[in-house]
Enzyme design. Structure first.
Site, mmCIF file in Angstrom:
data_model
loop_
_atom_site.group_PDB
_atom_site.id
_atom_site.type_symbol
_atom_site.label_atom_id
_atom_site.label_comp_id
_atom_site.label_asym_id
_atom_site.label_seq_id
_atom_site.Cartn_x
_atom_site.Cartn_y
_atom_site.Cartn_z
ATOM 1 N N ASP A 41 69.464 -45.846 -51.241
ATOM 2 C CA ASP A 41 68.159 -45.832 -50.617
ATOM 3 C C ASP A 41 67.046 -45.348 -51.544
ATOM 4 O O ASP A 41 65.963 -45.935 -51.623
ATOM 5 C CB ASP A 41 68.300 -44.862 -49.427
ATOM 6 C CG ASP A 41 67.223 -45.050 -48.434
ATOM 7 O OD1 ASP A 41 66.955 -46.222 -48.116
ATOM 8 O OD2 ASP A 41 66.637 -44.043 -47.996
ATOM 9 N N LEU A 42 67.327 -44.267 -52.274
ATOM 10 C CA LEU A 42 66.300 -43.678 -53.150
ATOM 11 C C LEU A 42 65.862 -44.683 -54.212
ATOM 12 O O LEU A 42 64.680 -44.832 -54.515
ATOM 13 C CB LEU A 42 66.867 -42.411 -53.812
ATOM 14 C CG LEU A 42 65.914 -41.673 -54.746
ATOM 15 C CD1 LEU A 42 64.727 -41.113 -53.985
ATOM 16 C CD2 LEU A 42 66.647 -40.533 -55.462
ATOM 17 N N HIS A 269 59.426 -27.282 -52.335
ATOM 18 C CA HIS A 269 57.994 -27.604 -52.249
ATOM 19 C C HIS A 269 57.131 -26.404 -51.855
ATOM 20 O O HIS A 269 56.101 -26.141 -52.462
ATOM 21 C CB HIS A 269 57.746 -28.714 -51.219
ATOM 22 C CG HIS A 269 58.666 -29.882 -51.346
ATOM 23 N ND1 HIS A 269 59.046 -30.402 -52.563
ATOM 24 C CD2 HIS A 269 59.285 -30.642 -50.412
ATOM 25 C CE1 HIS A 269 59.855 -31.435 -52.355
ATOM 26 N NE2 HIS A 269 60.014 -31.594 -51.064
HETATM 27 C C1 BG6 Z 1 61.370 -34.176 -48.941
HETATM 28 C C2 BG6 Z 1 62.168 -33.673 -47.778
HETATM 29 O O1 BG6 Z 1 61.654 -33.431 -50.091
HETATM 30 O O2 BG6 Z 1 59.976 -34.061 -48.643
HETATM 31 C C3 BG6 Z 1 61.820 -34.453 -46.528
HETATM 32 O O3 BG6 Z 1 63.556 -33.828 -48.060
HETATM 33 C C4 BG6 Z 1 60.337 -34.418 -46.277
HETATM 34 O O4 BG6 Z 1 62.517 -33.947 -45.403
HETATM 35 C C5 BG6 Z 1 59.569 -34.831 -47.529
HETATM 36 O O5 BG6 Z 1 60.052 -35.318 -45.225
HETATM 37 C C6 BG6 Z 1 58.083 -34.616 -47.346
HETATM 38 O O6 BG6 Z 1 57.415 -35.160 -48.433
HETATM 39 P P1 BG6 Z 1 55.917 -35.655 -48.299
HETATM 40 O O7 BG6 Z 1 55.511 -36.033 -49.683
HETATM 41 O O8 BG6 Z 1 55.945 -36.831 -47.351
HETATM 42 O O9 BG6 Z 1 55.134 -34.535 -47.731
#
Ligand code: BG6
Length: 520
Positions: A41-42, A269
């Site tokens: 998928d990635l 994050h």
């Molecule tokens: C990913 C998480 O790292 O970041 C996800 O695994 C999450 O669960 C996603 O939805 C959020 O990323 P963004 O860029 O859409 O805020």
């Protein structure tokens, strides 16, 4: 007007001065990008579309070869057809450009064993000769982390980790989060990679760091003289960092049940956003110096436990309404244990125990199936020390607030008090807004493209360094342990209806943090 000064490019554009890093322009060395997990998928949703977009924009090195590797048996043509479908969905597809790009795509079916990797090494050498990619290789591991050690070992065994020996160029390995599930496993994972690769060859992706608005936190703080003198405990009351999502877990139950929101969003994050907001200015904008400062922040966060538990609120979504649609609760999502105690929401209050931040709370919030998708950093300043208007106005004046918008708006808002026009004395909160959308033409740059470009350029600035990975796990592992093994675990988890701002007790905080962002 353009002029080169050191390595920067100075331009005047419609009255605005602009400095650009001249090194970024067209200096990528030829290379082969080898993607493990190429049928997954990635690869189809993120990596290949990012590469195709870069190709269309002329941003890939020349020559470049992409070799997809996976267990599935297919030939180059089938692989190209498979990726074409996702490129059509994910990009502004242009068939002519796709034909050109697809010629650079190759497929190599393998088993994760020594024989396959020896054959892969031979295949890459042959491709180097045919395409002229010079032996430079970027190995992107789009596979579950349980395979990182195996692949690292097999690459090492086949000599594919070596740099600048016998015709090889550079060798870099790119891994995706999760980097372990606690401190011990993160260290083990790193050891398994470090047996064959040096730290400078390892690129640990955090796509948040590649967002323009996230990179801009350092520019705002350190390329302007007006913010930094106020950026401390004397003037800042608290900091809010939010990454709210309206989506649920989709088809990722297997992963999410094991991970939960703290591992999924906070270890990576959220702590990176905190580190960028709280770090000291590095002496130079250079990868190691920037990463040194960030890790110092992570090490300064006060360890905390669940008692008293107002430092942490955990929640799990129940059924509710999101964007006008009825959605199911977490425990009824496909693949989720109906008794699951996995948190899908967390509000964390952290303190950075250093000279600059002592006593200033950092509220970090992230959750799934919240009212809307909002990502922002909010700097809430203190109120003025003395309200000289108190005879004619209220005793308190609303304090200034700086919002750094990451999503859905990308920009900055500073709120302040101003007099309303007219004979009566009235103060009202007004804002100064900067929005990327209104100021720059064209689509923003895809974070995945930025990460791939930086990895090809060997620039580690936006990637996690292992000491930071360990510092983040050092902070979170005890909490996760407390949450996961304590008696009465279920009572820690507060339900919230999908489409709300989180569990009772936390939602008011979330709305306060989001402030004007909540209207979006
Ligand atoms: C990913 C998480 O790292 O970041 C996800 O695994 C999450 O669960 C996603 O939805 C959020 O990323 P963004 O860029 O859409 O805020």
């Amino acid at each position: 007007m353009t002029e080169n000064q050191n390595s920067s490019r100075f331009e005047k554009d419609a009255g605005n001065y602009r400095f650009c890093d001249a090194r970024a322009v067209g200096q990528l060395e030829p290379c082969t990008i080898v993607i493990f997990g190429a049928s997954g998928d990635l690869t189809s949703r993120k990596l290949l579309p990012a590469l195709f977009r870069m190709y269309c924009a002329g941003g890939l090195p020349h020559p470049v070869t992409v070799v997809g590797c996976a267990r599935s048996r297919m030939d180059n043509d089938k692989f190209r057809r498979y990726l074409k479908e996702s490129a059509k969905q994910e990009t502004d597809f242009d068939d002519h450009l796709w034909q050109e790009f697809a010629a650079h795509l190759h497929y190599f079916a393998l088993n994760y064993d020594e024989t396959s990797f020896r054959q892969l090494a031979d295949h890459l050498r042959e491709l180097d000769i045919v395409t002229g990619t010079g032996g430079n290789r970027l190995f992107h591991l789009a596979v579950p982390p349980s395979l990182y050690g195996t692949i690292g070992g097999l690459l090492g065994g086949a000599g594919l980790n070596r740099e600048n020996i016998e015709g090889s160029g550079w060798a870099r390995i790119v891994v995706e989060k999760p980097f372990g599930r606690d401190l011990v496993s993160a260290v083990q994972l790193d050891e398994s990679l470090r047996r064959h690769f040096h730290e400078k060859q390892i690129f640990r992706i955090d796509h948040y760091l590649a967002k323009d608005t996230v990179q801009n936190v350092l520019m705002l703080r350190f390329a302007n003289a007006v913010f930094e003198p106020l950026w401390n405990r004397n003037f800042i009351d608290h900091v809010g960092i939010i990454a709210a999502e309206s989506l649920g877990i989709g088809k990722r139950a297997g992963y999410y049940e094991e991970s939960g929101v703290i591992r999924d969003m906070f270890q990576n994050h959220m702590l990176q956003l905190l580190a960028l907001t709280a770090m000291e200015p590095p002496s130079q904008f250079e990868a190691e110096r920037v990463r040194d400062e960030k890790v110092k922040v992570l090490r300064s966060i006060r360890p905390f436990s669940l008692k008293p538990d107002d430092n942490l609120v955990l929640g799990q979504y129940g059924e509710g309404i999101v964007d006008g649609n009825a959605v199911t609760g977490y425990r009824r999502e496909e693949g989720v244990d109906p008794q699951s105690l996995t948190p899908t929401f967390a509000l964390m209050r952290l303190f950075v125990d250093n000279w600059r931040w002592k006593g200033v709370p950092f509220y970090l919030v992230s959750g799934k199936r919240l009212k809307s998708k909002v990502t922002s950093i909010v700097i809430q300043f203190r109120e003025v020390p003395h309200t000289l208007f108190q005879n004619i106005l209220a005793a308190r004046i609303i304090a200034n607030r700086l919002e750094l918008w990451i999503y859905p708006e990308e920009g900055i808002r500073l709120s302040f008090q101003a007099k309303d026009p007219g004979p009566r004395l009235c103060l009202q909160t007004r804002t100064m807004d900067f929005n990327y959308r209104d100021n720059f033409a064209g689509p923003g740059f895809d974070p995945y493209a930025k990460m791939l470009l930086d990895a090809m350029a060997g620039n580690q600035m936006l990637f996690w360094r292992q000491d930071a990975v360990e510092a983040s796990w050092e902070l979170l592992t005890p909490i996760l342990h407390d949450c996961e093994v304590c008696r009465g675990r279920a009572t820690l988890l507060h339900p919230y209806p999908a489409g709300s701002w989180g569990p009772e007790g936390a939602s008011a905080w979330v709305e306060r943090i989001i402030g004007s962002g909540a209207e979006k």
